[in-house]
Design an enzyme around this catalytic site. Structure first.
Site, PDB file in Angstrom:
ATOM      1  N   GLY A  59      39.986  26.035  74.322  1.00 53.15           N
ATOM      2  CA  GLY A  59      39.737  27.284  75.043  1.00 53.15           C
ATOM      3  C   GLY A  59      39.666  27.183  76.556  1.00 53.15           C
ATOM      4  N   GLU A 113      33.799  24.592  80.148  1.00 53.31           N
ATOM      5  CA  GLU A 113      33.867  25.267  78.841  1.00 53.31           C
ATOM      6  C   GLU A 113      34.332  26.710  79.054  1.00 53.31           C
ATOM      7  OE1 GLU A 113      34.282  25.373  75.873  1.00 53.31           O
ATOM      8  OE2 GLU A 113      32.446  25.210  74.702  1.00 53.31           O
ATOM      9  N   ASP A 114      34.975  27.282  78.052  1.00 53.68           N
ATOM     10  CA  ASP A 114      35.415  28.670  78.170  1.00 53.68           C
ATOM     11  C   ASP A 114      34.257  29.649  78.002  1.00 53.68           C
ATOM     12  OD1 ASP A 114      35.081  28.054  75.481  1.00 53.68           O
ATOM     13  OD2 ASP A 114      37.002  28.863  74.816  1.00 53.68           O
ATOM     14  N   ASP A 117      28.253  30.777  73.554  1.00 53.29           N
ATOM     15  CA  ASP A 117      27.864  31.851  72.642  1.00 53.29           C
ATOM     16  C   ASP A 117      26.436  31.555  72.148  1.00 53.29           C
ATOM     17  OD1 ASP A 117      28.130  33.983  70.825  1.00 53.29           O
ATOM     18  OD2 ASP A 117      29.094  32.760  69.323  1.00 53.29           O
ATOM     19  N   LYS A 145      27.346  34.645  76.597  1.00 51.58           N
ATOM     20  CA  LYS A 145      26.809  35.809  75.865  1.00 51.58           C
ATOM     21  C   LYS A 145      25.300  35.612  75.752  1.00 51.58           C
ATOM     22  CE  LYS A 145      30.821  36.192  72.769  1.00 51.58           C
ATOM     23  NZ  LYS A 145      31.248  35.947  71.371  1.00 51.58           N
ATOM     24  N   PHE A 166      32.939  39.709  70.339  1.00 52.79           N
ATOM     25  CA  PHE A 166      33.999  38.708  70.334  1.00 52.79           C
ATOM     26  C   PHE A 166      35.077  39.057  71.369  1.00 52.79           C
ATOM     27  CE2 PHE A 166      37.633  36.385  68.585  1.00 52.79           C
ATOM     28  CZ  PHE A 166      37.047  35.146  68.408  1.00 52.79           C
ATOM     29  N   VAL A 167      35.533  38.035  72.122  1.00 52.93           N
ATOM     30  CA  VAL A 167      36.571  38.254  73.138  1.00 52.93           C
ATOM     31  C   VAL A 167      37.752  37.299  72.929  1.00 52.93           C
ATOM     32  CG1 VAL A 167      35.108  39.216  74.981  1.00 52.93           C
ATOM     33  CG2 VAL A 167      35.262  36.746  74.740  1.00 52.93           C
ATOM     34  N   ASP A 173      40.744  32.306  71.809  1.00 54.19           N
ATOM     35  CA  ASP A 173      41.613  32.709  70.700  1.00 54.19           C
ATOM     36  C   ASP A 173      40.876  33.462  69.598  1.00 54.19           C
ATOM     37  OD1 ASP A 173      40.134  30.367  69.759  1.00 54.19           O
ATOM     38  OD2 ASP A 173      41.469  30.460  68.019  1.00 54.19           O
ATOM     39  N   ARG A 179      45.527  33.168  73.110  1.00 54.34           N
ATOM     40  CA  ARG A 179      45.132  32.283  74.208  1.00 54.34           C
ATOM     41  C   ARG A 179      45.932  32.516  75.486  1.00 54.34           C
ATOM     42  NH1 ARG A 179      41.710  28.325  72.125  1.00 54.34           N
ATOM     43  NH2 ARG A 179      42.223  27.549  70.063  1.00 54.34           N
TER      44      ARG A 179
HETATM   45  P1  IMP Z   1      28.696  28.192  70.557  1.00 52.30           P
HETATM   46  O1  IMP Z   1      28.548  26.787  70.062  1.00 52.30           O
HETATM   47  O2  IMP Z   1      28.126  29.182  69.564  1.00 52.30           O
HETATM   48  O3  IMP Z   1      28.120  28.394  71.941  1.00 52.30           O
HETATM   49  O4  IMP Z   1      30.233  28.526  70.591  1.00 52.30           O
HETATM   50  C1  IMP Z   1      31.074  28.014  71.560  1.00 52.30           C
HETATM   51  C2  IMP Z   1      32.507  27.990  71.120  1.00 52.30           C
HETATM   52  O5  IMP Z   1      32.802  29.034  70.206  1.00 52.30           O
HETATM   53  C3  IMP Z   1      33.414  28.258  72.307  1.00 52.30           C
HETATM   54  O6  IMP Z   1      33.831  27.052  72.870  1.00 52.30           O
HETATM   55  C4  IMP Z   1      34.569  29.015  71.702  1.00 52.30           C
HETATM   56  O7  IMP Z   1      35.542  28.102  71.249  1.00 52.30           O
HETATM   57  C5  IMP Z   1      33.985  29.712  70.522  1.00 52.30           C
HETATM   58  N1  IMP Z   1      33.660  31.137  70.826  1.00 52.30           N
HETATM   59  C6  IMP Z   1      32.437  31.675  70.995  1.00 52.30           C
HETATM   60  N2  IMP Z   1      32.511  32.991  71.243  1.00 52.30           N
HETATM   61  C7  IMP Z   1      33.833  33.286  71.242  1.00 52.30           C
HETATM   62  C8  IMP Z   1      34.552  34.510  71.471  1.00 52.30           C
HETATM   63  O8  IMP Z   1      34.013  35.595  71.727  1.00 52.30           O
HETATM   64  N3  IMP Z   1      35.905  34.397  71.418  1.00 52.30           N
HETATM   65  C9  IMP Z   1      36.574  33.229  71.150  1.00 52.30           C
HETATM   66  N4  IMP Z   1      35.919  32.081  70.927  1.00 52.30           N
HETATM   67  C10 IMP Z   1      34.563  32.103  70.976  1.00 52.30           C
END
Ligand code: IMP
Length: 195
Positions: A59, A113-114, A117, A145, A166-167, A173, A179
């Site tokens: 991402g 990081e992208d 969440d 978020k 979700f984005v 993606d 992407r």
């Molecule tokens: P976390 O571990 O819950 O913080 O999730 C992080 C990873 O989940 C990111 O690196 C993304 O790959 C994916 N992710 C989280 N939210 C989104 C979203 O809204 N769109 C796409 N990928 C997401």
């Protein structure tokens, strides 16, 4: 910093990816402006430090590339591939699908990081990196978020805070689609068969 709100007058633009409908949320021009600001801070903070820049695949590939270019940031680029997402939902396990090749001991490290969440992925990964005794570890993330956050993650360079929706686009993606979109799109109403 409050949650990002799309500017007034933004064209209403919808796209469909698989079974989901998305609407334009953060246009390319606003992403570019914010990257310029972040790149300026990173450039000045890392001047002369030759950091190891870890791009979290897949991402963050576009964000990393644009950030490094905008700041002409001098450093060693490496890649890690972590996975914790399935479709539009975060899962509980973080898998390291590909590891960095660099030795980070005694080096300054910047992880890019992208999106953060729940924070689970970065919480896991930053702890893992710190065990390898780097001189410093900081994080740059394009999106956060805050309402979804369950694991405290300190983001030094943050692009935008966004609502818990979700984005896709600009590297992000939905089941490996979307992407390459230049803008970021936000999940819209569920598909009710109007298309
Ligand atoms: P976390 O571990 O819950 O913080 O999730 C992080 C990873 O989940 C990111 O690196 C993304 O790959 C994916 N992710 C989280 N939210 C989104 C979203 O809204 N769109 C796409 N990928 C997401």
């Amino acid at each position: 910093m409050s949650n990002f709100q799309s500017p007034r007058g933004l064209p209403i633009k919808h796209i469909k990816i698989g079974d989901l409908r998305f609407r334009l949320f953060i246009p390319e021009s606003i992403i570019e402006e914010r990257i310029q600001e972040l790149a300026k801070s990173i450039k000045s903070d890392y001047r002369g430090k030759n950091p190891i820049i870890i791009c979290v695949l897949k991402g963050a590939i576009l964000f990393t590339s644009d950030l490094v270019k905008a700041g002409e940031i001098d450093g060693q680029i490496d890649f890690v591939r972590l996975s914790s997402y399935d479709g539009t939902t975060s899962t509980e396990k973080v898998k390291e699908l590909m590891s960095i090749a660099s030795d980070i001991k005694g080096r300054h490290v910047l992880v890019i990081e992208d999106i953060v969440d729940t924070g689970r992925t970065l919480d896991y990964y930053l702890k893992h990196l710190k065990k390898q005794e780097p001189l410093s570890v900081e994080l740059a993330a394009l999106l956060l978020k805050p309402d979804a956050l369950k694991f405290p993650v300190d983001i030094k360079y943050l692009g935008f805070k966004i609502p818990d929706l979700f984005v896709v686009g600009y590297g992000l993606d939905y089941n490996e689609s979307g992407r390459g979109l230049r803008d970021i799109y936000q999940l819209d109403l569920p598909d009710v068969g109007l298309y």
